[in-house]
Write a protein that holds these residues in place. Structure first.
Motif, PDB file in Angstrom:
ATOM      1  N   TYR A  70      18.526  13.754  -4.364  1.00  0.00           N
ATOM      2  CA  TYR A  70      19.326  14.194  -3.196  1.00  0.00           C
ATOM      3  C   TYR A  70      18.079  15.004  -2.286  1.00  0.00           C
ATOM      4  CZ  TYR A  70      23.326  13.080  -5.433  1.00  0.00           C
ATOM      5  OH  TYR A  70      24.401  12.395  -6.306  1.00  0.00           O
ATOM      6  N   PHE A  71      17.173  15.779  -2.568  1.00  0.00           N
ATOM      7  CA  PHE A  71      16.439  16.480  -1.528  1.00  0.00           C
ATOM      8  C   PHE A  71      15.098  16.869  -2.630  1.00  0.00           C
ATOM      9  CE2 PHE A  71      14.673  20.245   0.149  1.00  0.00           C
ATOM     10  CZ  PHE A  71      14.499  19.655   1.427  1.00  0.00           C
ATOM     11  N   ILE A  72      14.108  16.443  -2.093  1.00  0.00           N
ATOM     12  CA  ILE A  72      12.802  16.925  -2.869  1.00  0.00           C
ATOM     13  C   ILE A  72      11.541  17.118  -1.825  1.00  0.00           C
ATOM     14  CG2 ILE A  72      11.967  14.662  -2.987  1.00  0.00           C
ATOM     15  CD1 ILE A  72      10.994  15.404  -5.586  1.00  0.00           C
ATOM     16  N   ILE A  73      11.092  18.278  -1.915  1.00  0.00           N
ATOM     17  CA  ILE A  73       9.586  18.482  -1.223  1.00  0.00           C
ATOM     18  C   ILE A  73       8.646  18.795  -2.437  1.00  0.00           C
ATOM     19  CG2 ILE A  73       8.433  19.968   0.380  1.00  0.00           C
ATOM     20  CD1 ILE A  73      11.051  19.965   2.194  1.00  0.00           C
ATOM     21  N   ALA A 109       0.875  -1.260   0.070  1.00  0.00           N
ATOM     22  CA  ALA A 109       0.065   0.092   0.056  1.00  0.00           C
ATOM     23  C   ALA A 109       0.861   1.187  -0.077  1.00  0.00           C
ATOM     24  CB  ALA A 109      -1.002  -0.011   1.279  1.00  0.00           C
ATOM     25  N   PRO A 110       0.855   1.966  -1.090  1.00  0.00           N
ATOM     26  CA  PRO A 110       1.573   3.175  -0.900  1.00  0.00           C
ATOM     27  C   PRO A 110       1.573   4.213   0.244  1.00  0.00           C
ATOM     28  CG  PRO A 110      -0.308   3.298  -2.748  1.00  0.00           C
ATOM     29  CD  PRO A 110      -0.429   2.221  -2.128  1.00  0.00           C
ATOM     30  N   LYS A 111       2.401   4.590   0.700  1.00  0.00           N
ATOM     31  CA  LYS A 111       2.392   5.620   1.876  1.00  0.00           C
ATOM     32  C   LYS A 111       3.386   6.728   1.326  1.00  0.00           C
ATOM     33  CE  LYS A 111       2.065   2.096   5.634  1.00  0.00           C
ATOM     34  NZ  LYS A 111       0.706   2.429   5.539  1.00  0.00           N
ATOM     35  N   ALA A 112       3.177   7.904   1.953  1.00  0.00           N
ATOM     36  CA  ALA A 112       3.643   9.146   1.856  1.00  0.00           C
ATOM     37  C   ALA A 112       4.312   9.689   3.223  1.00  0.00           C
ATOM     38  CB  ALA A 112       2.729  10.036   1.137  1.00  0.00           C
ATOM     39  N   LYS A 113       5.257  10.557   3.040  1.00  0.00           N
ATOM     40  CA  LYS A 113       5.775  11.105   4.461  1.00  0.00           C
ATOM     41  C   LYS A 113       5.129  12.724   3.969  1.00  0.00           C
ATOM     42  CE  LYS A 113       9.968  12.538   6.922  1.00  0.00           C
ATOM     43  NZ  LYS A 113      11.510  12.376   6.898  1.00  0.00           N
ATOM     44  N   VAL A 114       4.483  13.003   4.841  1.00  0.00           N
ATOM     45  CA  VAL A 114       3.427  14.403   4.709  1.00  0.00           C
ATOM     46  C   VAL A 114       3.990  15.225   5.976  1.00  0.00           C
ATOM     47  CG1 VAL A 114       1.524  13.430   5.698  1.00  0.00           C
ATOM     48  CG2 VAL A 114       1.505  15.315   4.096  1.00  0.00           C
ATOM     49  N   LYS A 115       3.798  16.522   5.252  1.00  0.00           N
ATOM     50  CA  LYS A 115       4.022  17.678   6.591  1.00  0.00           C
ATOM     51  C   LYS A 115       2.638  18.289   6.784  1.00  0.00           C
ATOM     52  CE  LYS A 115       6.768  21.472   7.970  1.00  0.00           C
ATOM     53  NZ  LYS A 115       7.659  22.417   7.364  1.00  0.00           N
ATOM     54  N   ARG A 116       2.176  17.982   7.780  1.00  0.00           N
ATOM     55  CA  ARG A 116       0.874  18.541   8.247  1.00  0.00           C
ATOM     56  C   ARG A 116       0.879  19.405   9.726  1.00  0.00           C
ATOM     57  NH1 ARG A 116      -3.658  14.212   6.736  1.00  0.00           N
ATOM     58  NH2 ARG A 116      -3.574  14.582   4.513  1.00  0.00           N
ATOM     59  N   PRO A 154      -4.963  18.065  -1.304  1.00  0.00           N
ATOM     60  CA  PRO A 154      -4.294  19.379  -2.054  1.00  0.00           C
ATOM     61  C   PRO A 154      -3.660  20.188  -0.954  1.00  0.00           C
ATOM     62  CG  PRO A 154      -6.260  18.866  -3.057  1.00  0.00           C
ATOM     63  CD  PRO A 154      -6.377  18.161  -2.075  1.00  0.00           C
ATOM     64  N   GLY A 155      -2.566  20.726  -0.980  1.00  0.00           N
ATOM     65  CA  GLY A 155      -1.988  21.572   0.064  1.00  0.00           C
ATOM     66  C   GLY A 155      -0.789  20.921   0.808  1.00  0.00           C
ATOM     67  N   ASP A 156      -0.996  19.726   0.646  1.00  0.00           N
ATOM     68  CA  ASP A 156      -0.208  18.671   1.716  1.00  0.00           C
ATOM     69  C   ASP A 156       1.333  18.890   0.950  1.00  0.00           C
ATOM     70  OD1 ASP A 156      -1.969  17.925   3.523  1.00  0.00           O
ATOM     71  OD2 ASP A 156      -2.005  15.706   2.420  1.00  0.00           O
ATOM     72  N   MET A 157       2.313  18.956   1.992  1.00  0.00           N
ATOM     73  CA  MET A 157       3.706  19.000   1.387  1.00  0.00           C
ATOM     74  C   MET A 157       4.237  17.374   1.854  1.00  0.00           C
ATOM     75  SD  MET A 157       4.431  22.081   0.604  1.00  0.00           S
ATOM     76  CE  MET A 157       6.280  22.179   0.437  1.00  0.00           C
ATOM     77  N   ILE A 158       4.797  16.798   0.651  1.00  0.00           N
ATOM     78  CA  ILE A 158       5.243  15.391   0.753  1.00  0.00           C
ATOM     79  C   ILE A 158       6.772  15.480   0.461  1.00  0.00           C
ATOM     80  CG2 ILE A 158       3.135  14.155   0.483  1.00  0.00           C
ATOM     81  CD1 ILE A 158       3.798  14.033  -2.292  1.00  0.00           C
ATOM     82  N   ALA A 159       7.524  14.357   1.087  1.00  0.00           N
ATOM     83  CA  ALA A 159       8.685  14.238   1.222  1.00  0.00           C
ATOM     84  C   ALA A 159       9.169  12.839   0.306  1.00  0.00           C
ATOM     85  CB  ALA A 159       9.711  14.552   2.132  1.00  0.00           C
ATOM     86  N   PHE A 160      10.206  12.687  -0.498  1.00  0.00           N
ATOM     87  CA  PHE A 160      10.630  11.439  -1.194  1.00  0.00           C
ATOM     88  C   PHE A 160      12.166  11.186  -0.786  1.00  0.00           C
ATOM     89  CE2 PHE A 160       6.918  11.093  -2.931  1.00  0.00           C
ATOM     90  CZ  PHE A 160       6.378  12.012  -3.813  1.00  0.00           C
TER      91      PHE A 160
END
Length: 147
Positions: A138-141, A61-68, A82-88
């Motif tokens: 290397y870094f993504i938001i 099941a796909p999961k996401a690292k999200v900033k809330r 919409p509006g969530d910030m996610i990192a990979f």
């Protein structure tokens, strides 16, 4: 295959009565006992296979690292809004359609979507589409958008 065993059990009872002989109870009981053992083993194996498939589906099941609310957490990608910030990180799959808000040295394999054979370099402001594989990073938001 069990119907063959059931037929053998009936033959042991019905057809063995020729010539005033009693039914062949030991064979009948042995065959029925084997049928029950076979059924129990089959049930056990089917249950284990079902549990293994369920565990595999849960792990995929796909999961996401999200900033809330100013802190990072991991949630299922179906709960992204919409509006969530996610990192990979490298090797992750993009959990939702989004736009890059910060990106440093990002390449995304879009072969399933576009047919391109090489990963595509992405920069801040570029769109990413869900279920695409991150190749180098290397870094993504990312900020989620629905367009």
């Amino acid at each position: 295959m069990s119907w063959v065993m059931e037929a053998a059990a009936l033959v042991a009872i019905v057809l063995s009565n020729g010539g005033d002989k009693p039914p062949d109870w030991p064979d009948f009981v042995g065959i029925v006992l084997l049928l029950f053992v076979n059924s129990a083993i089959g049930f056990y194996e089917e249950r284990n296979a079902g549990n293994a498939v369920k565990a595999l589906m849960d792990s995929l099941a796909p999961k996401a690292k999200v900033k809330r609310e100013s802190h990072w957490s991991e949630i299922e990608s179906a709960n992204l809004v919409p509006g969530d910030m996610i990192a990979f990180k490298i090797g992750d799959i993009v959990p939702a359609d989004c736009r890059l808000t910060e990106a440093i040295n990002v390449s995304i394999d879009q072969a399933a979507l576009t047919g391109e054979s090489l990963p595509q370099a992405k920069k801040t402001g570029d769109q990413c589409f869900s279920y695409i594989f991150l190749f180098t990073l290397y870094f993504i938001i990312i900020s989620l958008t629905f367009e």
